[in-house]
Design a protein around this motif. Structure first.
Motif, PDB file in Angstrom:
ATOM      1  N   UNK A   1     -39.065  55.060  58.854  1.00 18.36           N
ATOM      2  CA  UNK A   1     -37.784  55.729  58.613  1.00 18.36           C
ATOM      3  C   UNK A   1     -37.530  56.835  59.636  1.00 18.36           C
ATOM      4  N   UNK A   2     -38.591  57.381  60.178  1.00 18.49           N
ATOM      5  CA  UNK A   2     -38.489  58.475  61.156  1.00 18.49           C
ATOM      6  C   UNK A   2     -38.836  58.007  62.570  1.00 18.49           C
ATOM      7  N   UNK A   3     -38.594  56.743  62.853  1.00 18.05           N
ATOM      8  CA  UNK A   3     -38.993  56.171  64.144  1.00 18.05           C
ATOM      9  C   UNK A   3     -38.475  56.974  65.334  1.00 18.05           C
ATOM     10  N   UNK A   4     -37.208  57.314  65.334  1.00 20.08           N
ATOM     11  CA  UNK A   4     -36.635  58.071  66.455  1.00 20.08           C
ATOM     12  C   UNK A   4     -37.179  59.499  66.503  1.00 20.08           C
ATOM     13  N   UNK A   5     -37.255  60.146  65.342  1.00 15.71           N
ATOM     14  CA  UNK A   5     -37.736  61.525  65.270  1.00 15.71           C
ATOM     15  C   UNK A   5     -39.192  61.639  65.699  1.00 15.71           C
ATOM     16  N   UNK A   6     -39.986  60.592  65.405  1.00 18.53           N
ATOM     17  CA  UNK A   6     -41.415  60.627  65.719  1.00 18.53           C
ATOM     18  C   UNK A   6     -41.674  60.710  67.221  1.00 18.53           C
ATOM     19  N   UNK A   7     -40.700  60.348  68.032  1.00 16.89           N
ATOM     20  CA  UNK A   7     -40.855  60.435  69.484  1.00 16.89           C
ATOM     21  C   UNK A   7     -40.975  61.885  69.946  1.00 16.89           C
ATOM     22  N   UNK A   8     -40.465  62.823  69.119  1.00 23.35           N
ATOM     23  CA  UNK A   8     -40.485  64.239  69.492  1.00 23.35           C
ATOM     24  C   UNK A   8     -41.379  65.091  68.600  1.00 23.35           C
ATOM     25  N   UNK A   9     -41.853  64.526  67.500  1.00 17.74           N
ATOM     26  CA  UNK A   9     -42.697  65.268  66.560  1.00 17.74           C
ATOM     27  C   UNK A   9     -44.158  65.117  66.973  1.00 17.74           C
ATOM     28  N   UNK A  10     -44.897  66.218  66.973  1.00 22.67           N
ATOM     29  CA  UNK A  10     -46.321  66.168  67.318  1.00 22.67           C
ATOM     30  C   UNK A  10     -47.192  65.922  66.101  1.00 22.67           C
ATOM     31  N   UNK A  11     -46.763  66.440  64.935  1.00 25.83           N
ATOM     32  CA  UNK A  11     -47.573  66.279  63.728  1.00 25.83           C
ATOM     33  C   UNK A  11     -46.672  66.109  62.507  1.00 25.83           C
ATOM     34  N   UNK A  12     -47.010  65.106  61.708  1.00 19.51           N
ATOM     35  CA  UNK A  12     -46.291  64.853  60.460  1.00 19.51           C
ATOM     36  C   UNK A  12     -47.330  64.716  59.361  1.00 19.51           C
ATOM     37  N   UNK A  13     -47.269  65.604  58.397  1.00 15.15           N
ATOM     38  CA  UNK A  13     -48.195  65.570  57.268  1.00 15.15           C
ATOM     39  C   UNK A  13     -47.429  65.119  56.029  1.00 15.15           C
ATOM     40  N   UNK A  14     -47.771  63.943  55.530  1.00 17.65           N
ATOM     41  CA  UNK A  14     -47.122  63.419  54.331  1.00 17.65           C
ATOM     42  C   UNK A  14     -47.975  63.852  53.148  1.00 17.65           C
ATOM     43  N   UNK A  15     -47.541  64.925  52.489  1.00 16.24           N
ATOM     44  CA  UNK A  15     -48.316  65.488  51.377  1.00 16.24           C
ATOM     45  C   UNK A  15     -48.245  64.608  50.139  1.00 16.24           C
ATOM     46  N   UNK A  16     -47.056  64.046  49.879  1.00 14.70           N
ATOM     47  CA  UNK A  16     -46.881  63.151  48.738  1.00 14.70           C
ATOM     48  C   UNK A  16     -45.925  62.042  49.138  1.00 14.70           C
ATOM     49  N   UNK A  17     -46.268  60.818  48.759  1.00 17.00           N
ATOM     50  CA  UNK A  17     -45.388  59.661  48.887  1.00 17.00           C
ATOM     51  C   UNK A  17     -45.558  58.906  47.578  1.00 17.00           C
ATOM     52  N   UNK A  18     -44.735  59.254  46.594  1.00 18.42           N
ATOM     53  CA  UNK A  18     -44.947  58.775  45.234  1.00 18.42           C
ATOM     54  C   UNK A  18     -43.737  58.032  44.681  1.00 18.42           C
ATOM     55  N   UNK A  19     -44.000  57.270  43.619  1.00 18.76           N
ATOM     56  CA  UNK A  19     -42.925  56.638  42.865  1.00 18.76           C
ATOM     57  C   UNK A  19     -42.407  57.661  41.851  1.00 18.76           C
ATOM     58  N   UNK A  20     -41.216  57.449  41.309  1.00 17.93           N
ATOM     59  CA  UNK A  20     -40.723  58.377  40.287  1.00 17.93           C
ATOM     60  C   UNK A  20     -41.664  58.498  39.082  1.00 17.93           C
ATOM     61  N   UNK A  21     -42.351  57.394  38.741  1.00 15.03           N
ATOM     62  CA  UNK A  21     -43.280  57.435  37.596  1.00 15.03           C
ATOM     63  C   UNK A  21     -44.512  58.295  37.879  1.00 15.03           C
ATOM     64  N   UNK A  22     -44.908  58.372  39.133  1.00 18.95           N
ATOM     65  CA  UNK A  22     -46.087  59.162  39.499  1.00 18.95           C
ATOM     66  C   UNK A  22     -45.779  60.637  39.649  1.00 18.95           C
ATOM     67  N   UNK A  23     -44.556  60.938  40.001  1.00 18.46           N
ATOM     68  CA  UNK A  23     -44.166  62.307  40.339  1.00 18.46           C
ATOM     69  C   UNK A  23     -43.979  63.156  39.096  1.00 18.46           C
ATOM     70  N   UNK A  24     -44.521  64.340  39.152  1.00 18.06           N
ATOM     71  CA  UNK A  24     -44.346  65.319  38.080  1.00 18.06           C
ATOM     72  C   UNK A  24     -43.594  66.511  38.658  1.00 18.06           C
ATOM     73  N   UNK A  25     -42.314  66.667  38.297  1.00 14.82           N
ATOM     74  CA  UNK A  25     -41.574  67.826  38.809  1.00 14.82           C
ATOM     75  C   UNK A  25     -42.252  69.125  38.372  1.00 14.82           C
ATOM     76  N   UNK A  26     -42.116  70.176  39.180  1.00 11.69           N
ATOM     77  CA  UNK A  26     -42.692  71.461  38.788  1.00 11.69           C
ATOM     78  C   UNK A  26     -42.152  71.882  37.424  1.00 11.69           C
TER      79      UNK A  26
END
Length: 93
Positions: A57-82
């Motif tokens: 999804x970030x293919x174009x942006x990744x050309x300029x980004x040095x580091x991307x940390x994906x802290x969470x990649x969850x489904x709605x069922x897995x996610x617990x809102x604060x």
């Protein structure tokens, strides 16, 4: 330079998240970001597949980004809102 808003727009358009948090941890130069994303499109996908979806999804942006940390990649069922309860302070009367 990639902005937080560009990343949010790309992820929103491609993954249609119900929760998205993008933090620029590069000090404003757009080189490093942390991401939390919750999307129904992650349903039935392993974590590695979810990370690949974010990177795609970030293919174009990744050309300029040095580091991307994906802290969470969850489904709605897995996610617990604060919880607002945990943020409420109680006082002794």
């Amino acid at each position: 330079m990639v902005t937080k808003e560009q990343i949010e727009a790309s992820l929103t358009a491609k993954l249609k998240p119900i929760h998205l948090e993008v933090i620029d941890i590069s000090g404003g130069c757009g080189a490093s970001f942390e991401i939390e994303v919750v999307s129904e499109q992650f349903e039935g996908k392993r974590l590695l597949e979810r990370h690949r979806m974010v990177n795609a999804a970030l293919e174009e942006e990744m050309k300029e980004i040095h580091a991307l940390s994906i802290k969470k990649a969850q489904t709605p069922q897995q996610w617990k809102p604060p919880s607002q309860d945990s943020a409420t302070l109680t006082k002794d009367a």
